[in-house]
Design an enzyme around this catalytic site. Structure first.
Site, PDB file in Angstrom:
ATOM      1  N   ARG A  47      12.522  13.838   7.654  1.00 39.48           N
ATOM      2  CA  ARG A  47      11.308  14.401   7.030  1.00 39.48           C
ATOM      3  C   ARG A  47      11.670  15.265   5.821  1.00 39.48           C
ATOM      4  O   ARG A  47      10.893  15.435   4.896  1.00 39.48           O
ATOM      5  CB  ARG A  47      10.460  15.179   8.041  1.00 39.48           C
ATOM      6  CG  ARG A  47       9.207  15.810   7.410  1.00 39.48           C
ATOM      7  CD  ARG A  47       8.069  16.084   8.409  1.00 39.48           C
ATOM      8  NE  ARG A  47       8.536  16.662   9.645  1.00 39.48           N
ATOM      9  CZ  ARG A  47       8.870  17.935   9.816  1.00 39.48           C
ATOM     10  NH1 ARG A  47       8.793  18.798   8.825  1.00 39.48           N
ATOM     11  NH2 ARG A  47       9.299  18.364  10.998  1.00 39.48           N
ATOM     12  N   TYR A  53      -9.749   6.460  -8.128  1.00 39.84           N
ATOM     13  CA  TYR A  53      -9.652   5.582  -6.958  1.00 39.84           C
ATOM     14  C   TYR A  53     -10.525   6.188  -5.841  1.00 39.84           C
ATOM     15  O   TYR A  53     -10.545   7.410  -5.662  1.00 39.84           O
ATOM     16  CB  TYR A  53      -8.187   5.450  -6.545  1.00 39.84           C
ATOM     17  CG  TYR A  53      -8.026   4.846  -5.174  1.00 39.84           C
ATOM     18  CD1 TYR A  53      -8.551   3.589  -4.890  1.00 39.84           C
ATOM     19  CD2 TYR A  53      -7.392   5.536  -4.150  1.00 39.84           C
ATOM     20  CE1 TYR A  53      -8.437   3.038  -3.631  1.00 39.84           C
ATOM     21  CE2 TYR A  53      -7.267   4.993  -2.881  1.00 39.84           C
ATOM     22  CZ  TYR A  53      -7.796   3.746  -2.626  1.00 39.84           C
ATOM     23  OH  TYR A  53      -7.693   3.207  -1.376  1.00 39.84           O
ATOM     24  N   ASP A  81      -2.299  10.222 -12.572  1.00 34.19           N
ATOM     25  CA  ASP A  81      -2.022   9.088 -11.694  1.00 34.19           C
ATOM     26  C   ASP A  81      -1.631   7.911 -12.590  1.00 34.19           C
ATOM     27  O   ASP A  81      -2.474   7.368 -13.316  1.00 34.19           O
ATOM     28  CB  ASP A  81      -3.259   8.760 -10.855  1.00 34.19           C
ATOM     29  CG  ASP A  81      -3.007   7.654  -9.842  1.00 34.19           C
ATOM     30  OD1 ASP A  81      -2.172   6.761 -10.128  1.00 34.19           O
ATOM     31  OD2 ASP A  81      -3.653   7.660  -8.780  1.00 34.19           O
ATOM     32  N   LYS A 102       1.749  -0.378  -5.238  1.00 35.97           N
ATOM     33  CA  LYS A 102       1.279  -1.297  -6.264  1.00 35.97           C
ATOM     34  C   LYS A 102       2.457  -1.823  -7.094  1.00 35.97           C
ATOM     35  O   LYS A 102       3.359  -2.423  -6.555  1.00 35.97           O
ATOM     36  CB  LYS A 102       0.203  -0.601  -7.092  1.00 35.97           C
ATOM     37  CG  LYS A 102      -0.861   0.111  -6.232  1.00 35.97           C
ATOM     38  CD  LYS A 102      -1.692  -0.875  -5.464  1.00 35.97           C
ATOM     39  CE  LYS A 102      -2.503  -0.361  -4.285  1.00 35.97           C
ATOM     40  NZ  LYS A 102      -2.883   0.989  -4.154  1.00 35.97           N
TER      41      LYS A 102
END
Ligand code: LCS
Length: 394
Positions: free
Chosen positions: A56, A109, A183, A208
């Site tokens: 983590r 988005y 973004d 993406k």
């Protein structure tokens, strides 16, 4: 001398494992890392000694793609997360606290929109959305407590552009501590580098184009070493826990090696499809930043190296005819997501942007009738033939 983009996307982040020397980074499928001694464990936790502790907090596979993205975006540092939303929430929970104001563009988005307007506001963050295509709107909406300015360019799904240099300058002139967050999912650093234009932080849905093969959910962020350090050791470690798995990070590294050639082909294919669509009598409007009919074509040429793979259209058709068109496509796959080898088609108003109310869609200039294509890497004449067949049915 700084190496070229292609060399950096392939070689950055390679580690030598003496005695084995694999070409590709092995998958470090481990949750934790052994310490030599209690004293070493304490030194790692205090930051006195660098080294892995627990996945983590860091893992060689996620570190590798962080180094790659930093080298490509021109950032001091970058990090990977388990999804684009994981990256966005990690960055925002790090940058903002109760009482702060977030100023964001109105076309986002759908889940980013929902996180901002329904999520952050629950925790005492004020959120204002305005149309960033006119930088003057940003200027007049900035407040004393504005701590972050956030936008996509081109925007999902209506392919509006934001002048990154102008908005960054306005935000920093208002207060140099305001974080300008972009973004960059639709462009990737191959087409556009927001940090070089004055932004502070870049976020990505690595699901993406960075991955490019439609088989991973992942996110990334890039910025100053100080801010990415805070995002790693507070935002990700304590707030979101949106940790990327080693295998997912490995797949992103694999995809990123061919980023430049894929982006060039996506852009070339999308340009051909956009030009074809623009000349078709059943098509009312084509939104593509590479067409001279795009209202921000000049900005696109200035800010982007090429125009990307996303094309949105409105048809001269009724709602049911538009649905029939989408249903009839065979090569173009009816699915959300984008940036894959396969051409994908979707209806934003009822799918990716169904988090917007009809009024909010109207206000954000996202037409209900918009159809969004993510143009893939197939032969462009085959994509066009499929669209042609679909249009001939309505
Ligand atoms: N930012 C942008 C611009 C996106 O398009 C998406 C996802 C995200 C962030 C979130 O990334 P994720 O958590 O999914 O990795 N966009 C999607 C879309 O347009 N269709 O399906 C997902």
């Amino acid at each position: 001398m700084k190496k070229g983009f292609a060399t950096r996307q392939i070689h950055t982040g390679h580690i030598d494992l003496p005695g084995i020397s694999p070409l590709a980074m092995p998958i470090f499928q481990t949750s934790t890392f052994e310490f030599d001694s209690a004293a070493q464990g304490a030194r790692r936790f205090s930051g006195e000694e660098r080294g892995y502790i627990y996945t983590r907090l860091g893992n060689p596979n996620s570190a590798q793609i962080g180094e790659k993205l930093a080298a490509l975006e021109g950032a001091e540092a970058a990090m990977a997360m388990s999804s684009g939303m994981g990256a966005i929430t990690t960055v925002m929970w790090t940058a903002l606290r109760a009482g702060d104001h977030l100023l964001a563009d109105d076309a986002l988005y759908g889940c980013t929109y929902s996180f901002f307007t329904h999520g952050l506001t629950r925790f005492g963050v004020e959120v204002t959305l305005v149309d960033f295509s006119n930088p003057e709107n940003v200027k007049s909406a900035l407040r004393d407590n504005t701590r972050a300015v956030y936008f996509e360019s081109p925007t999902n799904p209506n392919l509006k552009l934001v002048d990154i240099a102008a908005v960054s300058e306005i935000a920093h002139a208002h207060n140099p501590d305001v974080k300008v967050i972009v973004d960059n999912t639709f462009c990737t650093p191959y087409l556009q580098r927001p940090l070089e234009l004055g932004a502070d932080v870049v976020v990505h849905s690595a699901t993406k184009y960075l991955n490019g093969h439609g088989d991973v959910i992942a996110g990334m962020a890039a910025g100053s070493a100080e801010f990415i350090g805070e995002c790693t050791m507070f935002g990700l470690k304590d707030m979101t826990g949106a940790v990327i798995g080693p295998f997912e990070a490995y797949l992103i590294a694999r995809g990123m090696k061919t980023l430049d050639i894929r982006m060039a082909r996506h852009s070339a294919n999308a340009m051909e499809v956009a030009r074809y669509l623009e000349g078709h009598p059943k098509v009312k409007r084509v939104l593509y930043p590479g067409l001279s009919s795009h209202p921000q074509y000049e900005l696109a040429k200035r800010q982007m190296k090429d125009f990307g793979g996303m094309v949105s259209i409105e048809l001269n058709a009724t709602r049911s005819e538009s649905a029939e068109f989408i249903n009839s496509l065979e090569l173009c796959t009816l699915a959300v997501s984008l940036g894959d080898a396969e051409t994908l088609v979707e209806h934003p108003a009822t799918m990716t942007h169904s988090t917007y109310s009809p009024e909010a869609l109207l206000e954000a200039n996202i037409p209900e009738s918009l159809i969004r294509f993510s143009i893939g890497l197939e032969d462009p004449e085959d994509i066009i033939a499929d669209i042609e067949a679909g249009l001939s049915r309505i």
